[in-house]
Design a protein around this motif. Structure first.
Motif, PDB file in Angstrom:
ATOM      1  N   PHE A 122      -1.145 -11.824  13.196  1.00 46.52           N
ATOM      2  CA  PHE A 122      -1.960 -13.037  13.246  1.00 46.52           C
ATOM      3  C   PHE A 122      -1.237 -14.237  12.639  1.00 46.52           C
ATOM      4  O   PHE A 122      -1.553 -15.388  12.943  1.00 46.52           O
ATOM      5  CB  PHE A 122      -3.311 -12.819  12.544  1.00 46.52           C
ATOM      6  N   ASP A 123      -0.241 -13.975  11.784  1.00 46.29           N
ATOM      7  CA  ASP A 123       0.623 -15.008  11.231  1.00 46.29           C
ATOM      8  C   ASP A 123       1.977 -14.364  10.994  1.00 46.29           C
ATOM      9  O   ASP A 123       2.195 -13.696   9.980  1.00 46.29           O
ATOM     10  CB  ASP A 123       0.049 -15.577   9.933  1.00 46.29           C
ATOM     11  N   ARG A 124       2.868 -14.556  11.918  1.00 45.96           N
ATOM     12  CA  ARG A 124       4.139 -13.833  11.897  1.00 45.96           C
ATOM     13  C   ARG A 124       5.111 -14.350  10.848  1.00 45.96           C
ATOM     14  O   ARG A 124       6.271 -13.928  10.815  1.00 45.96           O
ATOM     15  CB  ARG A 124       4.765 -13.839  13.293  1.00 45.96           C
ATOM     16  N   SER A 125       4.624 -15.224   9.989  1.00 50.02           N
ATOM     17  CA  SER A 125       5.437 -15.661   8.850  1.00 50.02           C
ATOM     18  C   SER A 125       5.048 -14.937   7.565  1.00 50.02           C
ATOM     19  O   SER A 125       5.636 -15.192   6.510  1.00 50.02           O
ATOM     20  CB  SER A 125       5.290 -17.175   8.647  1.00 50.02           C
ATOM     21  N   ILE A 126       4.066 -14.022   7.643  1.00 50.26           N
ATOM     22  CA  ILE A 126       3.583 -13.316   6.461  1.00 50.26           C
ATOM     23  C   ILE A 126       3.992 -11.845   6.528  1.00 50.26           C
ATOM     24  O   ILE A 126       3.710 -11.150   7.505  1.00 50.26           O
ATOM     25  CB  ILE A 126       2.050 -13.422   6.324  1.00 50.26           C
ATOM     26  N   ILE A 127       4.648 -11.377   5.479  1.00 53.95           N
ATOM     27  CA  ILE A 127       5.157 -10.002   5.430  1.00 53.95           C
ATOM     28  C   ILE A 127       4.048  -9.040   4.992  1.00 53.95           C
ATOM     29  O   ILE A 127       3.249  -9.357   4.117  1.00 53.95           O
ATOM     30  CB  ILE A 127       6.337  -9.923   4.444  1.00 53.95           C
ATOM     31  N   GLN A 128       4.031  -7.875   5.598  1.00 52.97           N
ATOM     32  CA  GLN A 128       3.152  -6.793   5.138  1.00 52.97           C
ATOM     33  C   GLN A 128       3.924  -5.763   4.324  1.00 52.97           C
ATOM     34  O   GLN A 128       3.418  -5.241   3.327  1.00 52.97           O
ATOM     35  CB  GLN A 128       2.470  -6.100   6.317  1.00 52.97           C
ATOM     36  N   TYR A 129       5.167  -5.479   4.741  1.00 51.57           N
ATOM     37  CA  TYR A 129       5.909  -4.358   4.120  1.00 51.57           C
ATOM     38  C   TYR A 129       7.403  -4.530   4.325  1.00 51.57           C
ATOM     39  O   TYR A 129       7.856  -4.832   5.440  1.00 51.57           O
ATOM     40  CB  TYR A 129       5.450  -3.046   4.746  1.00 51.57           C
ATOM     41  N   VAL A 130       8.161  -4.345   3.257  1.00 49.58           N
ATOM     42  CA  VAL A 130       9.610  -4.121   3.355  1.00 49.58           C
ATOM     43  C   VAL A 130      10.010  -3.046   2.351  1.00 49.58           C
ATOM     44  O   VAL A 130      11.075  -3.106   1.750  1.00 49.58           O
ATOM     45  CB  VAL A 130      10.443  -5.406   3.135  1.00 49.58           C
ATOM     46  N   GLY A 131       9.145  -2.058   2.192  1.00 49.80           N
ATOM     47  CA  GLY A 131       9.439  -0.956   1.288  1.00 49.80           C
ATOM     48  C   GLY A 131       8.243  -0.606   0.421  1.00 49.80           C
ATOM     49  O   GLY A 131       7.296  -1.396   0.294  1.00 49.80           O
ATOM     50  N   PHE A 132       8.266   0.592  -0.134  1.00 50.43           N
ATOM     51  CA  PHE A 132       7.257   1.052  -1.083  1.00 50.43           C
ATOM     52  C   PHE A 132       7.941   1.510  -2.360  1.00 50.43           C
ATOM     53  O   PHE A 132       9.019   2.116  -2.315  1.00 50.43           O
ATOM     54  CB  PHE A 132       6.477   2.252  -0.531  1.00 50.43           C
ATOM     55  N   THR A 133       7.301   1.234  -3.486  1.00 48.47           N
ATOM     56  CA  THR A 133       7.741   1.856  -4.727  1.00 48.47           C
ATOM     57  C   THR A 133       7.237   3.300  -4.755  1.00 48.47           C
ATOM     58  O   THR A 133       6.330   3.672  -4.010  1.00 48.47           O
ATOM     59  CB  THR A 133       7.190   1.103  -5.943  1.00 48.47           C
ATOM     60  N   GLN A 134       7.823   4.114  -5.613  1.00 53.90           N
ATOM     61  CA  GLN A 134       7.383   5.491  -5.770  1.00 53.90           C
ATOM     62  C   GLN A 134       5.984   5.536  -6.377  1.00 53.90           C
ATOM     63  O   GLN A 134       5.615   4.675  -7.180  1.00 53.90           O
ATOM     64  CB  GLN A 134       8.348   6.253  -6.689  1.00 53.90           C
ATOM     65  N   VAL A 135       5.213   6.532  -5.985  1.00 55.56           N
ATOM     66  CA  VAL A 135       3.888   6.716  -6.563  1.00 55.56           C
ATOM     67  C   VAL A 135       4.028   7.171  -8.017  1.00 55.56           C
ATOM     68  O   VAL A 135       4.808   8.076  -8.326  1.00 55.56           O
ATOM     69  CB  VAL A 135       3.075   7.759  -5.768  1.00 55.56           C
ATOM     70  N   ALA A 213      15.019  -5.562  11.169  1.00 57.23           N
ATOM     71  CA  ALA A 213      14.296  -4.914  12.267  1.00 57.23           C
ATOM     72  C   ALA A 213      12.813  -5.200  12.028  1.00 57.23           C
ATOM     73  O   ALA A 213      12.306  -4.946  10.936  1.00 57.23           O
ATOM     74  CB  ALA A 213      14.558  -3.412  12.284  1.00 57.23           C
ATOM     75  N   VAL A 214      12.130  -5.738  13.024  1.00 57.53           N
ATOM     76  CA  VAL A 214      10.780  -6.262  12.806  1.00 57.53           C
ATOM     77  C   VAL A 214       9.793  -5.678  13.800  1.00 57.53           C
ATOM     78  O   VAL A 214      10.095  -5.542  14.995  1.00 57.53           O
ATOM     79  CB  VAL A 214      10.760  -7.802  12.934  1.00 57.53           C
ATOM     80  N   ILE A 215       8.610  -5.324  13.291  1.00 61.97           N
ATOM     81  CA  ILE A 215       7.489  -4.959  14.147  1.00 61.97           C
ATOM     82  C   ILE A 215       6.282  -5.764  13.686  1.00 61.97           C
ATOM     83  O   ILE A 215       6.115  -6.034  12.492  1.00 61.97           O
ATOM     84  CB  ILE A 215       7.211  -3.442  14.118  1.00 61.97           C
ATOM     85  N   TYR A 216       5.474  -6.185  14.630  1.00 61.14           N
ATOM     86  CA  TYR A 216       4.310  -7.015  14.337  1.00 61.14           C
ATOM     87  C   TYR A 216       3.055  -6.150  14.303  1.00 61.14           C
ATOM     88  O   TYR A 216       2.797  -5.384  15.229  1.00 61.14           O
ATOM     89  CB  TYR A 216       4.166  -8.118  15.387  1.00 61.14           C
ATOM     90  N   HIS A 217       2.276  -6.298  13.240  1.00 61.07           N
ATOM     91  CA  HIS A 217       1.110  -5.438  13.022  1.00 61.07           C
ATOM     92  C   HIS A 217      -0.151  -6.285  13.066  1.00 61.07           C
ATOM     93  O   HIS A 217      -0.267  -7.268  12.335  1.00 61.07           O
ATOM     94  CB  HIS A 217       1.234  -4.739  11.655  1.00 61.07           C
ATOM     95  N   LYS A 218      -1.096  -5.872  13.887  1.00 65.54           N
ATOM     96  CA  LYS A 218      -2.310  -6.661  14.094  1.00 65.54           C
ATOM     97  C   LYS A 218      -3.361  -6.444  13.018  1.00 65.54           C
ATOM     98  O   LYS A 218      -4.407  -7.080  13.047  1.00 65.54           O
ATOM     99  CB  LYS A 218      -2.890  -6.364  15.478  1.00 65.54           C
ATOM    100  N   GLU A 219      -3.089  -5.562  12.090  1.00 66.11           N
ATOM    101  CA  GLU A 219      -4.004  -5.381  10.973  1.00 66.11           C
ATOM    102  C   GLU A 219      -4.101  -6.679  10.183  1.00 66.11           C
ATOM    103  O   GLU A 219      -3.103  -7.322   9.893  1.00 66.11           O
ATOM    104  CB  GLU A 219      -3.507  -4.264  10.053  1.00 66.11           C
TER     105      GLU A 219
END
Length: 307
Positions: A122-135, A213-219
Motif C-alpha cells: 500500500f506504500d512501497r516506501s515502507i519496509i516490513q522486514y529485512v531480517g529477524f532477531t533471535q527469539v 531482492a524485493v517482494i511487495y506484501h499487501k498486509e
C-alpha cells in the motif's frame, strides 16, 4: 540452472491469488520455474476455473483448511524443484526476485533458506522486514529488523545471516527440508516459520536475507484488531514454541514470566477494550498446552474462516 518451485496458498481470496500469478508472469525472467497453488479448502473451489486460465500452474485442492504450515507442506510434497519459494498469496514479485535469491543459494552451501526484503504494497516506501532477531527464550519475543522504516536504500547492500526468514517469502533448499524436516503442522498459523527456523539453524544451515531482492506484501501495517482466532493461536503457539525449542531452565523462566506478566497484562487489555470473550480464549490457549503433547495435532479451536 536449478528448478525453483513457487508455492502459495489460497483460501477464499481468488482475486488476490490471481494478482500474484499475474505478477509472477509479468516480472519473472527465471526460466526453470514451476508455480504451485494450494487451495486450502475454500468455500467455492476455484481450481476448475483456474485450470483453463493458467495452464502452466499446478493446482492442488485440500478439502479442509490445513493452515499455513499444512498447506505449504502439501505444496512442497508435490514440488519438483531443488529450491522451494514459499510466498504468501497477498504478495507481488519485483523484477529479478527469483534470480537474486537463487544466486545466493547456488553459491553459498551453508545457506539453507533466504528471504528478500518485504515492503508494504500500500506504500512501497515502507519496509516490513529485512531480517529477524533471535527469539529470547525467557520472554519468547523478537524483533523484525527495519519494520516501518522509510526505505531510502539503507538496506540495498544488506546480504547476510539473520535470525529467521519471513513466512511471507522464503526460498529454501530441498536438502534443507530433508535434513531439518518441514514445518510443524500443529502450529497451523503463527510462530510456525520461526519454529521451522530454529530447526533449520540447529541442522547446521544459516538463514540469510538479501536487501536488494524485493517482494511487495499487501498486509497492512494496521492489521490491528485481533480476532478470537488470532488471539488464541498467538498465545497457544507462543507457549508451544517454547515447549518445542527452549532448554528446561529458560522454559521454566518463561512460564513464570507468562503467568506473572503476560496473563495480567492481557486481561487488563481485554477489559479495557471490552473484549471479555478473549478472557476465555486466553485460558483455553494455556489449557491446551497443559493438556496436550507438544506434538499433538489437535488444534483446540474450530477452524472456519481463516486464510
Amino acid at each position: 540452472m536449478k528448478k525453483v518451485s513457487v508455492v502459495t496458498i489460497n483460501f477464499n481470496q481468488d482475486k488476490i491469488t490471481e494478482e500474484l500469478l499475474i505478477s509472477i508472469a509479468a516480472t519473472n525472467t527465471y526460466e526453470n520455474l514451476e508455480v504451485i497453488v494450494v487451495d486450502n479448502g475454500s468455500t467455492v473451489n476455484p481450481i476448475p476455473l483456474w485450470t483453463g486460465k493458467y495452464p502452466d500452474v499446478k493446482f492442488i485442492r485440500s478439502e479442509s483448511n490445513l493452515g499455513f504450515s499444512g498447506g505449504n507442506n502439501i505444496g512442497i510434497a508435490q514440488a519438483t524443484g531443488e529450491y522451494y519459494f514459499l510466498v504468501n498469496n497477498d504478495t507481488e514479485f519485483s523484477p529479478g526476485l527469483v534470480q537474486k535469491l537463487v544466486d545466493i543459494l547456488d553459491t553459498h552451501p551453508h545457506v539453507g533458506i533466504i528471504s528478500p526484503k518485504l515492503v508494504y504494497d500500500f506504500d512501497r516506501s515502507i519496509i516490513q522486514y529485512v531480517g529477524f532477531t533471535q527469539v529470547d527464550y525467557y520472554t519468547c519475543r523478537n524483533r523484525a529488523v527495519g519494520k516501518n522504516e522509510k526505505d531510502v536504500g539503507q538496506y540495498d547492500n544488506l546480504l547476510g545471516q539473520t535470525g529467521y526468514c519471513h513466512g511471507g517469502a522464503m526460498m529454501v533448499k530441498k536438502e534443507t527440508c530433508e535434513k531439518a524436516g518441514l514445518m510443524a503442522d500443529n502450529f497451523f498459523i503463527y510462530y510456525e516459520e520461526v519454529d521451522w527456523g530454529e530447526r533449520i539453524n540447529r541442522s547446521g544451515y544459516q538463514a540469510w536475507v538479501r536487501g536488494d531482492a524485493v517482494i511487495y506484501h499487501k498486509e497492512s501495517m494496521t492489521v490491528g484488531k485481533n480476532s478470537a482466532f488470532k488471539e488464541y493461536f498467538m498465545n497457544r503457539n507462543r507457549i508451544l514454541f517454547i515447549r518445542h525449542n527452549a532448554p528446561a531452565f529458560k522454559a521454566f523462566v518463561f512460564y513464570i514470566y507468562f503467568v506473572l506478566m503476560v496473563v495480567p497484562r492481557n486481561l487488563l487489555r481485554y477489559v479495557k477494550e471490552k473484549k471479555y470473550n478473549f478472557i476465555n480464549i486466553l485460558f483455553r490457549a494455556i489449557w491446551w498446552n497443559m493438556t496436550h503433547s507438544k506434538h499433538s495435532t489437535e488444534l483446540g479451536f474450530t477452524i472456519n474462516k481463516v486464510s
